[in-house]
Design a protein around this motif. Structure first.
Motif, PDB file in Angstrom:
ATOM      1  N   ALA A   1     -46.087 -37.871 -12.561  1.00 50.68           N
ATOM      2  CA  ALA A   1     -44.533 -37.676 -12.637  1.00 50.68           C
ATOM      3  C   ALA A   1     -43.811 -38.700 -13.381  1.00 50.68           C
ATOM      4  CB  ALA A   1     -44.121 -37.340 -11.244  1.00 50.68           C
ATOM      5  N   ARG A   2     -44.260 -39.785 -13.212  1.00 46.64           N
ATOM      6  CA  ARG A   2     -43.601 -40.756 -13.936  1.00 46.64           C
ATOM      7  C   ARG A   2     -43.807 -40.660 -15.350  1.00 46.64           C
ATOM      8  NH1 ARG A   2     -45.155 -44.906  -9.289  1.00 46.64           N
ATOM      9  NH2 ARG A   2     -43.239 -45.063  -8.284  1.00 46.64           N
TER      10      ARG A   2
ATOM     11  N   ARG B   1     -39.722 -30.257 -13.170  1.00 46.92           N
ATOM     12  CA  ARG B   1     -38.715 -29.274 -12.272  1.00 46.92           C
ATOM     13  C   ARG B   1     -37.361 -29.459 -13.639  1.00 46.92           C
ATOM     14  NH1 ARG B   1     -34.219 -30.479  -8.904  1.00 46.92           N
ATOM     15  NH2 ARG B   1     -33.825 -28.648  -7.716  1.00 46.92           N
TER      16      ARG B   1
ATOM     17  N   ARG C   1     -40.217 -38.502 -15.011  1.00 44.08           N
ATOM     18  CA  ARG C   1     -39.393 -38.321 -13.750  1.00 44.08           C
ATOM     19  C   ARG C   1     -39.158 -39.674 -12.980  1.00 44.08           C
ATOM     20  NH1 ARG C   1     -38.944 -33.056 -13.397  1.00 44.08           N
ATOM     21  NH2 ARG C   1     -37.363 -33.766 -11.764  1.00 44.08           N
ATOM     22  N   SER C   2     -38.152 -39.958 -12.574  1.00 41.26           N
ATOM     23  CA  SER C   2     -37.755 -41.157 -11.844  1.00 41.26           C
ATOM     24  C   SER C   2     -37.205 -41.087 -10.423  1.00 41.26           C
ATOM     25  CB  SER C   2     -37.053 -42.062 -12.866  1.00 41.26           C
ATOM     26  OG  SER C   2     -36.570 -43.378 -12.051  1.00 41.26           O
ATOM     27  N   LYS C   3     -36.055 -40.864 -10.531  1.00 36.81           N
ATOM     28  CA  LYS C   3     -35.261 -40.834  -9.235  1.00 36.81           C
ATOM     29  C   LYS C   3     -34.673 -39.340  -8.983  1.00 36.81           C
ATOM     30  CE  LYS C   3     -33.939 -45.404  -7.666  1.00 36.81           C
ATOM     31  NZ  LYS C   3     -33.023 -46.114  -7.338  1.00 36.81           N
TER      32      LYS C   3
ATOM     33  N   LEU D   1     -45.208 -27.618 -11.724  1.00 35.44           N
ATOM     34  CA  LEU D   1     -44.184 -27.985 -10.559  1.00 35.44           C
ATOM     35  C   LEU D   1     -43.589 -29.022 -10.801  1.00 35.44           C
ATOM     36  CD1 LEU D   1     -45.633 -25.793  -7.514  1.00 35.44           C
ATOM     37  CD2 LEU D   1     -43.526 -25.150  -8.912  1.00 35.44           C
ATOM     38  N   ILE D   2     -44.217 -30.152 -11.359  1.00 33.00           N
ATOM     39  CA  ILE D   2     -43.586 -31.404 -11.547  1.00 33.00           C
ATOM     40  C   ILE D   2     -42.601 -31.178 -12.447  1.00 33.00           C
ATOM     41  CG2 ILE D   2     -44.319 -33.605 -12.477  1.00 33.00           C
ATOM     42  CD1 ILE D   2     -46.986 -33.551 -11.217  1.00 33.00           C
TER      43      ILE D   2
ATOM     44  N   TRP E   1     -30.876 -29.479 -13.668  1.00 35.34           N
ATOM     45  CA  TRP E   1     -29.882 -28.515 -13.065  1.00 35.34           C
ATOM     46  C   TRP E   1     -28.582 -28.310 -13.905  1.00 35.34           C
ATOM     47  CZ3 TRP E   1     -25.366 -29.652 -10.100  1.00 35.34           C
ATOM     48  CH2 TRP E   1     -25.029 -31.245 -10.344  1.00 35.34           C
TER      49      TRP E   1
ATOM     50  N   THR F   1     -29.895 -24.082  -7.490  1.00 34.59           N
ATOM     51  CA  THR F   1     -29.763 -23.489  -8.746  1.00 34.59           C
ATOM     52  C   THR F   1     -30.001 -22.005  -8.736  1.00 34.59           C
ATOM     53  OG1 THR F   1     -30.169 -25.344  -9.997  1.00 34.59           O
ATOM     54  CG2 THR F   1     -30.292 -23.243 -11.301  1.00 34.59           C
TER      55      THR F   1
ATOM     56  N   ALA G   1     -50.184 -37.603  -8.120  1.00 34.47           N
ATOM     57  CA  ALA G   1     -49.116 -36.891  -8.876  1.00 34.47           C
ATOM     58  C   ALA G   1     -47.952 -37.764  -8.940  1.00 34.47           C
ATOM     59  CB  ALA G   1     -48.699 -36.020  -7.710  1.00 34.47           C
ATOM     60  N   ARG G   2     -47.841 -38.926  -8.172  1.00 36.76           N
ATOM     61  CA  ARG G   2     -46.689 -39.890  -8.620  1.00 36.76           C
ATOM     62  C   ARG G   2     -46.884 -40.465 -10.133  1.00 36.76           C
ATOM     63  NH1 ARG G   2     -44.662 -43.120  -4.433  1.00 36.76           N
ATOM     64  NH2 ARG G   2     -46.244 -42.128  -2.979  1.00 36.76           N
TER      65      ARG G   2
ATOM     66  N   GLN H   1     -42.883 -37.653  -4.139  1.00 30.81           N
ATOM     67  CA  GLN H   1     -44.046 -37.837  -5.076  1.00 30.81           C
ATOM     68  C   GLN H   1     -43.890 -37.359  -6.390  1.00 30.81           C
ATOM     69  OE1 GLN H   1     -47.991 -38.153  -3.191  1.00 30.81           O
ATOM     70  NE2 GLN H   1     -46.864 -38.424  -1.255  1.00 30.81           N
ATOM     71  N   CYS H   2     -43.678 -35.901  -6.525  1.00 38.26           N
ATOM     72  CA  CYS H   2     -43.861 -35.277  -7.584  1.00 38.26           C
ATOM     73  C   CYS H   2     -42.417 -35.028  -8.534  1.00 38.26           C
ATOM     74  CB  CYS H   2     -44.343 -33.950  -7.345  1.00 38.26           C
ATOM     75  SG  CYS H   2     -46.033 -33.718  -6.761  1.00 38.26           S
ATOM     76  N   LEU H   3     -41.524 -35.195  -7.752  1.00 34.22           N
ATOM     77  CA  LEU H   3     -40.050 -35.009  -8.611  1.00 34.22           C
ATOM     78  C   LEU H   3     -39.237 -36.254  -8.640  1.00 34.22           C
ATOM     79  CD1 LEU H   3     -38.923 -31.481  -6.906  1.00 34.22           C
ATOM     80  CD2 LEU H   3     -40.548 -31.864  -8.908  1.00 34.22           C
ATOM     81  N   CYS H   4     -39.310 -37.082  -7.514  1.00 35.52           N
ATOM     82  CA  CYS H   4     -38.447 -38.281  -7.780  1.00 35.52           C
ATOM     83  C   CYS H   4     -39.335 -39.513  -7.029  1.00 35.52           C
ATOM     84  CB  CYS H   4     -37.488 -38.170  -6.494  1.00 35.52           C
ATOM     85  SG  CYS H   4     -36.608 -36.598  -6.410  1.00 35.52           S
ATOM     86  N   PRO H   5     -40.332 -39.719  -7.997  1.00 32.64           N
ATOM     87  CA  PRO H   5     -41.151 -40.786  -7.650  1.00 32.64           C
ATOM     88  C   PRO H   5     -40.746 -42.179  -7.570  1.00 32.64           C
ATOM     89  CG  PRO H   5     -41.768 -40.171 -10.128  1.00 32.64           C
ATOM     90  CD  PRO H   5     -40.567 -39.510  -9.431  1.00 32.64           C
ATOM     91  N   ASP H   6     -39.753 -42.387  -7.901  1.00 31.29           N
ATOM     92  CA  ASP H   6     -39.194 -43.708  -8.167  1.00 31.29           C
ATOM     93  C   ASP H   6     -38.009 -44.024  -7.206  1.00 31.29           C
ATOM     94  OD1 ASP H   6     -40.685 -44.934 -10.242  1.00 31.29           O
ATOM     95  OD2 ASP H   6     -39.411 -44.239 -11.607  1.00 31.29           O
ATOM     96  N   MET H   7     -37.554 -43.065  -6.289  1.00 33.27           N
ATOM     97  CA  MET H   7     -36.814 -43.302  -5.091  1.00 33.27           C
ATOM     98  C   MET H   7     -37.325 -44.257  -4.091  1.00 33.27           C
ATOM     99  SD  MET H   7     -34.995 -39.604  -3.895  1.00 33.27           S
ATOM    100  CE  MET H   7     -33.767 -38.599  -5.034  1.00 33.27           C
TER     101      MET H   7
ATOM    102  N   ASP I   1     -27.456 -31.823  -7.338  1.00 29.47           N
ATOM    103  CA  ASP I   1     -28.816 -31.165  -7.474  1.00 29.47           C
ATOM    104  C   ASP I   1     -29.634 -31.150  -6.194  1.00 29.47           C
ATOM    105  OD1 ASP I   1     -31.204 -30.052  -8.703  1.00 29.47           O
ATOM    106  OD2 ASP I   1     -31.637 -31.881  -9.406  1.00 29.47           O
TER     107      ASP I   1
END
Lengths: 95, 985
Positions: free
Chosen positions: A88-89, A27, A93-95, A24-25, A30, B877, A84-85, B729-735, B872
């Motif tokens: 993800a990195r 993603r 993944r970032s922002k 699920l990480i 889009w 989507t 998970a962080r 934490q899982c999709l946007c860790p750097d926000m 997004d």
């Protein structure tokens, strides 16, 4: 079960909430041309391995970290626990 | 009554007598007795009736594996069914009753079943009560339950407390027999943290029941000395009356400590039982072995028991089942029973051993090559029929028969993680495989090491090996010399021939014939055998019976026992009381409730509460003279729409979102746009799941460039927070965003109605302008009230009226609502509850939990255009999927009954006029309905196919469940003030 939290040490699994496959990480983008198809696969197509499985657990009654736990689904042996962080990195993944 | 079968010696305190009752008759026993041993000493052999055939039964064993002697203990609220008389510790005043008999144990009318046993064989229920299906619940099941059963419940609340506890150790030792004690000594001296648990009320295990000496001493002396040392070690915890019930994941074991079961009433402040969760780095199973019987005709009469149990009764409890006994054994160990009984002065008529070369051990008649073929005695054993080696028959008079078919290592816990035992031909039994739970090893008889010497040495060596894995060095301990007799047995499972029934599983009344029938009907796998015949089920889980069943099945299948395999064991090892599993989680502690800061105030107002999530929320506030809830709710609605009302909305989830990327983050989690929300403004937000289905909604206010306050629905507060952390934490860790739940930090009240501003102006400090121009619709601001108390004010409306929500720190919630009610007196302010809140939001057409029901999309909710396609967001989507965007997609609309007195019912389905009422003609359904005191009509909102284009259409609202049908007109869901003039006033 006992989950060896990377920051807090061994914690009882009762403190956690289970979500599911750590994929699920990953993603999808889009704006990709076939975004709907990619999202469909992302959301609905999961492996169901008898053996090692990477999965997401939330330390809900603890420090609220999402963890990626590598667990053998046939023995419940846990071989790795990561934030998970960090995963993800590492997956870009970032922002 | 005198204890006619009491012998000398034993581990009972004959200096004190205890009086107890069994089926109303008074008896005497002594401290150290079990109910079973005390009854035996009093000459009572008959202790129960069997499950199915109501056969008279006595004890088979002397431990927790007992299948027969199940009794009801105590009376009144403490009545406890299905307790094993063999483990119930005697106390003064103990009351026990036999079970499953009517009218009495000696004359049981249901014993008629026994005469019909030819019809009641394996699979009887499956074959007989198959049809008609409707008869099962009403007729068959009640009859079967009445006839076949165990004890009864008191149906009163258990007056005792149960606790849960948590323990940690390096080594958990399960069982305190010779191997467990040697292990505890080894581990204890090493300094490791050790827990030694035993289900018995005396440590020592089998040593308590044998006459062995250890070194120079009697075994009891060594046990006492060892325990004294262990008890003095601060790193060793000895837990008596504690059954380890299961080996779970990662070294976690469950254990039940029966703190007060041996007392009439628990001591003040003490629980009845404690369920322990033991976190053990290593576990050593020293659970010993369980003897198995031999099946022969009428082998279930009271007085027939396992030879080892008979020896235990005589040695430990100084009680003999009869003055004249016999022994039937296929192994050398059984002969010990004869030796020990003779030593105690009991007359042993004969030892019958099917082995032609049986050794002569005891000083009594030995019938080698012989077997017991039948028995007689209606309520207890009187005679046994023996077929001698030469084929001749002989009748032997005896009141008890000790039977031994060998011993099975107690492998139970090694199977709890699906480990499979393996066959050891040397002892003709299953021993633990090497696939047991991680960290668990086995020693002593549980591992097939049956002699006392082997138990001591393997206990010590396995403990040292376990500790070595933990980096703890354990020195060898001096162990006493002990008997090291080899196992010598010839497998012998059942006596062949004869027409009568030979019992395998006495708890479930399963006979050798039943196993044969199962085989004949092709239920041949061990798992099928178990389920078809019920062999090995119920409270004893076949601890004494499984092996015999497997052996017979193997014989019939022409296979070896290991080829046929074995069923495995699951936790718990012995039955666990529901009270112990529940612990303190009963009554109000089963389900905690959350109270808002103004709960006390609401209680004073006579509020009627409803539970939402764990929260108690005021539903309505009845006034004197209001006799029906609708009167209160209608009044509250009219008062709000007419002037002003106050509602406690503290329970809504509140999440503080801060950070330089906070706006970007909200843009990601809400389907609609949030990035450009101005500071000082609030916006409605719709959150989707990734599959495009609506997850939750609420309002989010921007208090500063990098500071937002999100609200969620009461029910979803926890789930939304979890989801936000996932996205972060899982999709946007750097926000750069930080989240924290502030639900409990703020007390929040909706102030709604045309006079709401006037009311608020009385308490908001004057430097804050909250006029329509200075604080317009959807504005938000941090303010102070009542002379400097910090507060947050939001101009948002759920009711459709001019309305605000005001939040103050939790501790001021009670004071604020009192102040609002006092200040609002001149406007006739009302307190309104969740019912009036619900009526007004339905009148306004606002979606809530009934509409966001896990199947609806933004499009269904009429918010399709809100879903931004320029960014997004989670769910955006997949909400574009074709199937979710059909032309006839469900749309949220309103419904009014054509007959204004008719009622719109939530849950009803919509059908066109003249179509059949079935799923294929379904047009939609009503989600929320209420009586609107403003429209003087019942109204509803719900989902209708292509609803937006069907205004004015008449449909049938049907509920096949309640048989109701109402004709309704499709209208806009916005029944009140559709243009929104009031909320902007």
């Amino acid at each position: 079960m006992i989950i060896n939290h990377p920051l807090l040490g061994p914690r009882d699994s009762q403190e956690f909430t289970y979500l599911g496959d750590a994929s699920l990480i990953d993603r999808p983008d889009w704006q990709a041309e076939n975004a709907v198809d990619q999202f469909h696969d992302y959301l609905y197509l999961r492996d169901n391995p008898a053996g090692s499985h990477r999965e997401l657990w939330f330390h809900e009654t603890g420090d609220r970290s999402w963890l990626v736990v590598t667990r053998d689904t046939t023995t419940h042996e846990i071989t790795a626990v990561e934030l998970a962080r960090d995963v993800a990195r590492a997956r870009g993944r970032s922002k | 009554m005198s204890q006619i079968n009491r012998l000398n010696g034993g581990q009972i305190d004959t200096s004190r007598s205890l009086t107890f009752r069994f089926d109303g008759t008074r008896y005497q026993g002594h401290p150290g007795d079990t109910l079973a041993s005390a009854l035996m000493a009093n000459g009572v052999r008959l202790m129960g009736r069997s499950f199915k055939y109501h056969r008279p039964r006595g004890v088979l064993t002397s431990g927790s594996e007992e299948p027969n002697a199940l009794v009801e203990l105590r009376s009144g609220a403490r009545q406890e069914p299905n307790t094993r008389a063999t483990t119930a510790e005697l106390f003064d005043g103990l009351e026990a009753r036999s079970q499953n008999r009517f009218p009495s144990l000696k004359f049981d009318a249901m014993a008629i079943n026994d005469r019909f046993s030819n019809f009641l064989t394996a699979g009887f229920y499956y074959k007989t009560f198959m049809w008609p299906a409707a008869f099962w619940e009403k007729l068959y099941e009640p009859i079967i339950r009445k006839a076949a059963g165990l004890g009864s419940l008191s149906l009163q609340d258990d007056p005792d407390e149960y606790d849960k506890g948590f323990l940690h150790c390096d080594l958990l030792i399960v069982g305190a027999g010779p191997s467990g004690l040697a292990a505890a000594l080894t581990a204890g001296r090493s300094g490791a943290r050790v827990i030694l648990a035993d289900e018995d009320f005396a440590f020592g295990g089998r040593l308590n029941s044998e006459t062995f000496s250890l070194g120079e001493d009697a075994a009891a002396e060594w046990v006492a000395r060892t325990l004294a040392e262990l008890n003095a070690l601060p790193n060793v915890r000895c837990m008596i009356r504690t059954t380890v019930i299961g080996a779970f994941d990662h070294g976690i074991c469950g254990a039940v400590e029966r703190v007060s079961d041996h007392l009439p009433v628990p001591a003040p402040g003490k629980p009845r039982q404690i369920l322990w969760r033991i976190y053990a780095k290593r576990t050593l199973l020293c659970a010993g072995a369980i003897e198995r019987p031999i099946a022969f005709e009428n082998n279930d009469r009271p007085g027939i028991m396992l030879a080892g149990a008979m020896r235990a009764y005589v040695n430990r409890w100084a009680a003999t089942p009869a003055q004249k006994v016999a022994v039937f054994t296929n192994n050398d160990d059984g002969h010990r029973t004869a030796v020990d009984l003779i030593a105690k002065g009991v007359n042993v008529a004969a030892v019958i051993d099917p082995r032609p070369d049986a050794p002569r051990v005891a000083d009594c008649e030995l019938l080698a090559g012989a077997q017991v073929t039948d028995t007689s005695g209606r309520l207890g054993l009187k005679f046994i029929e023996v077929q001698l080696a030469d084929g001749s028959e002989r009748t032997i008079e005896c009141g008890a028969l000790g039977v031994s078919g060998g011993w099975n290592p107690n492998v139970h816990m090694t199977c709890h993680q699906r480990g499979r035992p393996v066959w050891d031909a040397g002892i003709a039994a299953f021993v633990p495989g090497d696939d047991g739970p991680a960290g668990l090893t086995v020693a002593g008889a549980a591992d097939g090491a049956f002699s006392t010497h082997a138990a001591l040495t393997t206990g010590a060596s396995q403990a040292a090996a376990s500790l070595e894995q933990l980096g703890i060095a354990a020195k060898p301990v001096d162990l006493p010399a002990a008997e090291d007799t080899p196992v010598n047995l010839k497998p012998f499972w059942y006596v062949k021939g004869g027409k009568g029934r030979a019992w395998l599983d006495q708890q479930n009344d399963v006979t050798v014939k039943d196993v044969k029938l199962a085989h004949q009907e092709n239920f041949r796998s061990v798992e099928h055998l178990k389920r078809y015949t019920t062999l090995g089920m119920a409270t004893d889980q076949g601890k004494t019976s499984n092996m015999g069943g497997l052996a017979i099945m193997a014989e019939l299948a022409g296979k070896s026992i290991p080829e046929v395999g074995t069923t495995i064991f699951r936790p718990p090892y012995t039955p666990v009381a529901m009270g112990a599993l529940g612990g303190r989680s009963r009554g109000k502690h089963f389900h905690p409730v959350r109270e808002t800061p103004s709960h006390k105030w609401a209680t004073e107002q006579g509020a009627v509460f409803v539970e939402t999530g764990n929260w108690l929320r005021a539903q309505w506030f009845p006034k004197p003279g209001e006799t029906e809830w609708r009167q209160s709710v209608d009044r509250e609605v009219r008062a709000v729409r007419g002037s002003v009302g106050v509602c406690d909305v503290t329970t809504l989830g509140k999440i503080d979102v801060q950070g330089t990327d906070a706006a970007q983050f909200l843009n990601k989690v809400y389907a609609n746009a949030f990035a450009k929300l101005a500071v000082g403004k609030t916006r409605y937000g719709l959150m989707l799941r990734e599959d495009g289905i609506a997850m939750d909604d609420g309002t989010t206010a921007r208090l500063a460039e990098d500071h937002f306050v999100m609200t969620t629905t009461t029910a979803n507060a926890v789930g939304v927070y979890r989801h936000l952390e996932f996205v972060h934490q899982c999709l946007c860790p750097d926000m750069d965003v930080q989240l924290i739940s502030t639900t409990e930090a703020w007390a929040q009240y909706a102030v709604a109605g045309p006079n709401s501003r006037k009311l608020l102006q009385k308490i908001v400090d004057p430097e804050f302008d909250i006029s329509n121009e200075g604080f317009e619709f959807m504005a938000c601001r941090e303010i102070t009230v009542c002379g400097g108390l910090r507060a947050r004010l939001f101009r948002i409306s759920f009711s459709g009226e001019l309305a605000y929500e005001i939040a103050v720190p939790t501790r001021y919630g009670d004071a604020l609502i009192r102040r609002l009610m006092t200040a609002g007196a001149e406007f006739d302010v009302v307190a309104y509850g969740t019912e009036a809140l619900g009526v007004m939001r339905i009148e306004k057409g606002h979606a809530a939990g009934n509409e966001l029901n896990g199947t609806t999309t933004a499009l269904n909710l009429g918010m399709g255009r809100m879903v931004s396609k320029k960014k997004d967001a989670i769910g955006s989507t997949l909400s574009e999927r074709e199937g979710l965007n059909r032309d006839d997609a469900l749309a949220l609309v309103g419904f009014k009954p054509q007959d204004s007195s008719a009622k719109v019912t939530a849950g009803g389905h919509l059908m066109e006029l003249g179509t059949p009422v079935d799923a294929s003609h379904n047009q939609g359904y009503v989600t929320s309905a209420c009586y609107s005191p403003i429209l003087n009509s019942s109204i509803g909102i719900g989902f209708l196919k292509d609803g937006a284009n069907r205004m004015g259409e008449t449909l049938r609202l049907v509920s096949p469940l309640t048989g109701s049908e109402v004709q309704v007109d499709v209208v806009s869901a916005h029944f009140v003030d559709p243009k929104g003039d009031r909320l902007r006033a």
